[in-house]
Structure formats: structure tokens, C-alpha cells
Scaffold this active site. Structure first.
Site, PDB file in Angstrom:
ATOM      1  CG  HIS A  49      22.116  11.255  32.295  1.00 21.19           C
ATOM      2  ND1 HIS A  49      21.896  10.523  33.421  1.00 21.19           N
ATOM      3  CD2 HIS A  49      23.488  10.965  31.658  1.00 21.19           C
ATOM      4  CE1 HIS A  49      23.346   9.560  34.591  1.00 21.19           C
ATOM      5  NE2 HIS A  49      24.056   9.869  32.591  1.00 21.19           N
ATOM      6  N   GLY A 155      33.654   0.637  29.270  1.00 20.79           N
ATOM      7  CA  GLY A 155      33.341   1.314  30.469  1.00 20.79           C
ATOM      8  C   GLY A 155      34.266   2.625  29.906  1.00 20.79           C
ATOM      9  N   GLY A 157      32.785   4.769  27.759  1.00 25.78           N
ATOM     10  CA  GLY A 157      32.125   6.160  27.840  1.00 25.78           C
ATOM     11  C   GLY A 157      31.655   5.999  26.138  1.00 25.78           C
ATOM     12  CB  SER A 159      28.656   2.737  23.678  1.00 26.67           C
ATOM     13  OG  SER A 159      27.649   1.793  23.707  1.00 26.67           O
ATOM     14  CB  SER A 161      27.511  -1.716  27.428  1.00 31.75           C
ATOM     15  OG  SER A 161      26.616  -0.656  26.827  1.00 31.75           O
ATOM     16  CD  GLU A 208      23.371  -2.005  28.558  1.00 29.87           C
ATOM     17  OE1 GLU A 208      23.966  -2.090  27.217  1.00 29.87           O
ATOM     18  OE2 GLU A 208      24.079  -0.369  28.972  1.00 29.87           O
ATOM     19  CG  ASP A 220      24.479   3.822  24.112  1.00 31.74           C
ATOM     20  OD1 ASP A 220      24.998   4.936  23.996  1.00 31.74           O
ATOM     21  OD2 ASP A 220      25.328   3.490  25.302  1.00 31.74           O
TER      22      ASP A 220
HETATM   23  P1  ADP Z   1      30.991   1.327  27.980  1.00 33.99           P
HETATM   24  O1  ADP Z   1      29.519   0.714  27.322  1.00 33.99           O
HETATM   25  O2  ADP Z   1      30.499   3.113  28.362  1.00 33.99           O
HETATM   26  O3  ADP Z   1      32.016   1.400  27.219  1.00 33.99           O
HETATM   27  P2  ADP Z   1      29.555   0.319  29.976  1.00 33.99           P
HETATM   28  O4  ADP Z   1      29.640   0.333  31.075  1.00 33.99           O
HETATM   29  O5  ADP Z   1      27.900   0.481  29.509  1.00 33.99           O
HETATM   30  O6  ADP Z   1      30.407   1.305  29.589  1.00 33.99           O
HETATM   31  O7  ADP Z   1      29.466  -1.363  29.621  1.00 33.99           O
HETATM   32  C1  ADP Z   1      31.516  -1.652  30.328  1.00 33.99           C
HETATM   33  C2  ADP Z   1      30.923  -3.334  30.110  1.00 33.99           C
HETATM   34  O8  ADP Z   1      30.261  -4.039  29.300  1.00 33.99           O
HETATM   35  C3  ADP Z   1      31.955  -4.085  30.517  1.00 33.99           C
HETATM   36  O9  ADP Z   1      32.132  -3.987  32.283  1.00 33.99           O
HETATM   37  C4  ADP Z   1      31.692  -5.019  30.489  1.00 33.99           C
HETATM   38  O10 ADP Z   1      31.079  -6.327  31.360  1.00 33.99           O
HETATM   39  C5  ADP Z   1      30.910  -5.260  29.542  1.00 33.99           C
HETATM   40  N1  ADP Z   1      31.932  -5.882  27.795  1.00 33.99           N
HETATM   41  C6  ADP Z   1      31.648  -4.382  27.486  1.00 33.99           C
HETATM   42  N2  ADP Z   1      33.126  -4.680  25.994  1.00 33.99           N
HETATM   43  C7  ADP Z   1      32.930  -6.246  26.211  1.00 33.99           C
HETATM   44  C8  ADP Z   1      34.511  -7.193  25.985  1.00 33.99           C
HETATM   45  N3  ADP Z   1      35.189  -6.781  24.715  1.00 33.99           N
HETATM   46  N4  ADP Z   1      34.361  -8.347  26.251  1.00 33.99           N
HETATM   47  C9  ADP Z   1      33.872  -8.565  27.212  1.00 33.99           C
HETATM   48  N5  ADP Z   1      32.984  -7.529  28.361  1.00 33.99           N
HETATM   49  C10 ADP Z   1      32.515  -6.364  27.708  1.00 33.99           C
HETATM   50 MG    MG Z   2      28.062   1.320  27.813  1.00 36.00          MG
END
Ligand code: ADP
Ligand code: MG
Length: 453
Positions: A49, A155, A157, A159, A161, A208, A220
Site C-alpha cells: 500500500h 487472488g 496476494g 499477484s 493479476s 489494471e 507487481d
Molecule cells: P492477485 O493478483 O493477488 O492474485 P487480484 O485480485 O489482483 O489478486 O487478481 C485476481 C484476478 O485476476 C482474478 O479475479 C482474475 O480476474 C484475474 N486473473 C488472474 N490470473 C488469472 C488467470 N490465470 N486466468 C484468468 N483470470 C486471472
Molecule cells: Mg493483483
């Protein structure tokens, strides 16, 4: 050794993953992919953060990450499928974000699964680079088929995304830009120098923030594209300069363990944005742009106290300026400010400890552990982004004599990072599983950044 046993998540062999994914791509789309690209997830030792406040972050790229197999199309359509069990709903067909009338805004399908925005957002953000970087220009008629598979918790933590964004951006560059045409296959990896990788990290972050609507600050994406094997990055988020710090001496006798609590978070839904907005209200009251400017280069705890005193005084002195803080809640804004300031202080302390590593690994490891645990308290009490399962993992790890442990990532779900003596790993993971049988473990092995496979 540990990765072979359930519940350790095995990062597997990248070449093997690429072969399997390419075969699956052919089955799904009826043609061969042009290639497979990989981008890692990350663990951040400190600096949650604060990337969007110009703070210092200390992340490392993981061996775990996301694989994208892709082949180009010429009909301005993206066909996207993820193999993640929770999210897989067959092939999603969405228009290319570049095919809309308004070049400044991506064209998005309203009814497409939410996750597809990470991918189409990246294509849009990549093309936004084109005026200054024609090598990254994408044809308006460009489209692609993508198949996605990840060894990260989604999701969690760590990364996933950014890993998805960064693997997708490489796929788009390789199959849709002049730069990709000029540097085919593995040559792409080396041709993307650190400068270009920084540019792409900024584009993925833009996707993002502007397309998905999550308040990420670039940490990230930076480590996924610019990390390096055996190293942590010291990332100065004022200008996104990085310095690589070798942590091999730490990992000779210790393990960095990421514990996925299984509580997935969703950063697009506003809680993370609320925490950020509280801190930004405090920043506005203090006319600090960004918050990091409130501390000197080598801050002390006294400097942090001085900022909090200035906040209290300004609140009394500036009725008009404090309206936003009052409307969000004075106590909450003050806590977010304190988290940001102490987290920035901890980053500098951690950096100093890392620099002492080669000379005195035992002392440095114990300092690093303490900083991790203090970071958790701050995530819990001041950022207020922790949750019962994470607090419990931290407690059990510390009872088992971990050197330190903290929640990492944005919070509201996600993973705990713990620093353990190598000899304690089996006992601590067993104790954790007794309390929470669904936990999964990732061995944090500082690894190579995003690349073509
Ligand atoms: P983190 O980045 O910590 O894993 P986030 O909430 O930032 O959590 O990102 C998770 C989101 O990213 C998922 O809900 C989805 O929308 C997307 N995502 C991440 N990896 C994938 C994947 N392999 N396939 C489809 N969507 C994904
Ligand atoms: Mg993320």
C-alpha cells in the site's frame, strides 16, 4: 524437496508447461499457437500500500507464474480462455479494445467475464504507447486467440493479476507489433531491455488501473517484468528505478514461505480503493505529493512521529482543507497515514538489513524477520486489511519459531510471507495445516522475469 508433496504448489518445469499448454491450445482452437510466454508472480517483503505513494518496495519474482499461449488473428477479435478451474467458462469472444471508434477509451464487451478485462486492457494500454514508441503499435485489425494457465493462486496476494497482464503483453508484442516481428521467439526476451520492460510495466499497470479499476501502483508489474534470479528488487516507486539485491546468502539457511490462506480477494470491489483514498485524503491535507516526500531519505521513528503531529496540527489549523479527511473519518485517515509512514520506514530498515546480509547473515535474517512481523501488525492495526486466517497463520508461524511473518499483497484475503530457518519448515507447515487444513504453500525462490518460452 517440499514442492513434490501436497499441499506445496509445484511451480513445475516451464518448458514442460509450455509444451502441455501448446498442445491444449491446439485442441481448443484447432490450430497451433505462435508461442508461449510466461510471467512470474511475486512476493513483497515490505512495501504494501505504498507503491502509489512513492514508497520503496522490496519484492522478488517467483518461480510460480502465468503461461499464455497465443496466435494472432486479423479480424479484430480476441478469443480468450483460462484453464483456471474457478474461472474457466470456455472460450470468451470479445472485440479488440482497439476496434472502437474512440481511440482514447478501450472498447469493452459489457457481458464478458471480468477477468478478460485484464487481457483486453493490456492490449489497449500497449497500443497507447505507440505514438512515442511505434515499435509497439498494434494494427486496428489485430486480434488473437489466447489460452491461459497459471501456477499461482488466483487472488492469493502473489499477484496473479500482474502475471496475467505481463504474460499477455509479451504475447501481444510477439504476435502483433513491429518489435515482435523484429525479435522473434526467444530473441524477444533479451531484446526487451530494462528500459522497455519499465515501459511495459507502466502499460500493464495502466490496464489494471484504468480498465479493470483496481488501485494498483506498479509494484507487481515491475517485479514481474524486471525481477531477477536470486535477487530482490529495491524498487523506488517515485521514479521506478530498481536495484537488485542478492538474497542467496539469506536463502542458504532459511526459507521464505508464502502461505496462501485460500481466502481469495478481489481488489476491484472497492475496499482496497477505500484504504487508498483514506491515505490520499491525509496526503492532500498535508499537501504531500507523493506521501514519501514527507520523510527524509534515511528516516527514523521520530520522523514518522513528526508527520503524525503535523497531521494533527493541520487538522486543527485548516478547517477547509480537512473537510475531506473528516468526511472519510479522521481516525481512519490517521491510521492509513501511519501505516504508509511506518511501512516506508520499514522498507529503509529492511534495505539496510539486506545490505548487511553478506557480512552477517544470521543477524541480518533476524532483523528481516522482526521487520516482517512489525509489518503485519501495521497491516492489521493501521492499514486494517488483515483477516482472521492470516492473523492465525502469523501467530502459528511465530509460535513455531519463525523469524517473522506478515500478510503480503493488498489484503482482504491473500497470503502470508514467513521467514523460517530451513530446519523448522516441516514442523511449522505441519502446525499450520493442523489449524487450517486448506492452506497451500509456495516456496519463494527468486526467479527470472517475464520471458518467451
Ligand atoms: P492477485 O493478483 O493477488 O492474485 P487480484 O485480485 O489482483 O489478486 O487478481 C485476481 C484476478 O485476476 C482474478 O479475479 C482474475 O480476474 C484475474 N486473473 C488472474 N490470473 C488469472 C488467470 N490465470 N486466468 C484468468 N483470470 C486471472
Ligand atoms: Mg493483483
Amino acid at each position: 524437496m517440499h514442492q513434490d508433496q501436497h499441499p506445496w504448489i509445484d511451480p513445475g518445469d516451464p518448458a514442460q508447461h509450455a509444451t502441455t499448454l501448446a498442445a491444449e491450445f491446439t485442441r481448443v482452437y484447432g490450430r497451433e499457437p505462435a508461442g508461449v510466454w510466461f510471467a512470474p508472480g511475486r512476493a513483497n517483503l515490505n512495501g504494501e500500500h505504498i507503491d502509489f505513494h512513492g514508497g520503496r518496495c522490496l519484492p522478488t519474482a517467483l518461480a510460480h507464474g502465468t503461461y499464455v499461449a497465443a496466435a494472432p488473428r486479423d479480424d479484430a477479435v480476441l478469443r480468450l480462455r483460462t484453464l483456471d478451474e474457478q474461472l474457466d467458462d470456455g472460450v470468451a469472444v470479445v472485440p479488440s479494445p482497439l476496434s472502437g471508434a474512440d481511440a482514447d477509451h478501450p472498447r469493452l464487451a459489457q457481458d464478458a467475464p471480468a477477468w478478460t478485462r485484464y487481457v483486453s486492457g493490456v492490449l489497449w494500454a500497449l497500443d497507447q504507447l505507440a505514438p512515442e514508441h511505434p515499435e509497439f503499435e498494434v494494427d486496428a485489425g489485430y486480434g488473437a486467440d489466447l489460452l491461459i494457465s497459471s501456477t499461482l493462486p488466483i487472488g492469493g496476494g502473489l499477484s496473479s493479476s500482474a502475471a496475467l497482464e505481463c504474460a499477455a503483453v509479451l504475447a501481444f508484442i510477439a504476435t502483433g507489433t513491429p518489435f515482435g516481428a523484429e525479435h522473434p521467439e526467444h530473441r524477444l526476451t533479451g531484446a526487451l531491455d530494462d528500459c522497455r520492460r519499465a515501459l511495459l510495466a507502466a502499460a500493464c499497470m495502466r490496464a489494471e488501473v484504468e480498465v479493470v479499476g483496481a488501485g494498483t501502483g506498479g509494484l507487481d508489474q515491475t517485479v514481474s517484468l524486471r525481477g531477477s534470479r536470486d535477487h530482490l528488487l529495491s524498487l523506488d516507486c517515485r521514479d521506478f528505478t530498481v536495484r537488485a539485491l542478492n538474497i542467496a546468502p539469506l536463502l542458504r539457511d532459511h526459507v521464505l514461505l508464502a502461505v496462501d490462506t485460500g481466502q481469495a480477494h478481489w481488489l476491484g470491489d472497492g475496499q482496497f480503493g477505500d484504504r487508498r483514498a483514506d491515505a490520499e485524503a491525509a496526503a492532500a491535507l498535508l499537501t504531500a505529493q507523493p506521501l514519501r516526500t514527507l520523510l527524509p531519505a534515511d528516516p527514523t521513528a521520530d520522523d514518522v512521529d513528526a508527520v503524525l503531529t503535523a497531521f494533527d496540527q493541520q487538522l486543527k489549523a485548516d478547517a477547509a482543507g480537512s473537510e475531506l479527511v473528516r468526511s472519510r473519518g479522521v481516525a481512519a485517515c490517521r491510521r492509513r497515514l501511519r501505516h504508509a509512514m511506518t511501512e516506508m520506514l520499514r522498507s529503509e530498515q529492511l534495505l539496510a538489513a539486506l545490505e548487511r546480509l553478506p557480512a552477517d547473515p544470521i543477524e541480518a535474517a533476524s532483523s528481516i524477520g522482526e521487520i516482517l512481523t512489525q509489518g503485519h501488525l501495521s497491516m492489521r492495526e493501521d492499514a486494517e486489511v488483515s483477516f482472521d486466517e492470516a492473523d492465525d497463520v502469523v501467530d502459528v508461524a511465530l509460535q513455531g519459531d519463525a523469524l517473522g511473518a506478515r500478510l503480503i499483497g493488498g489484503g482482504f484475503g491473500g497470503s502470508v510471507l514467513a521467514l523460517l530457518r530451513a530446519g523448522d519448515v516441516d514442523d511449522i507447515t505441519a502446525a499450520l495445516l493442523r489449524k487450517q487444513p486448506k492452506l497451500r504453500f509456495v516456496n519463494v525462490v527468486p526467479s527470472e522475469p517475464a520471458r518467451a518460452l
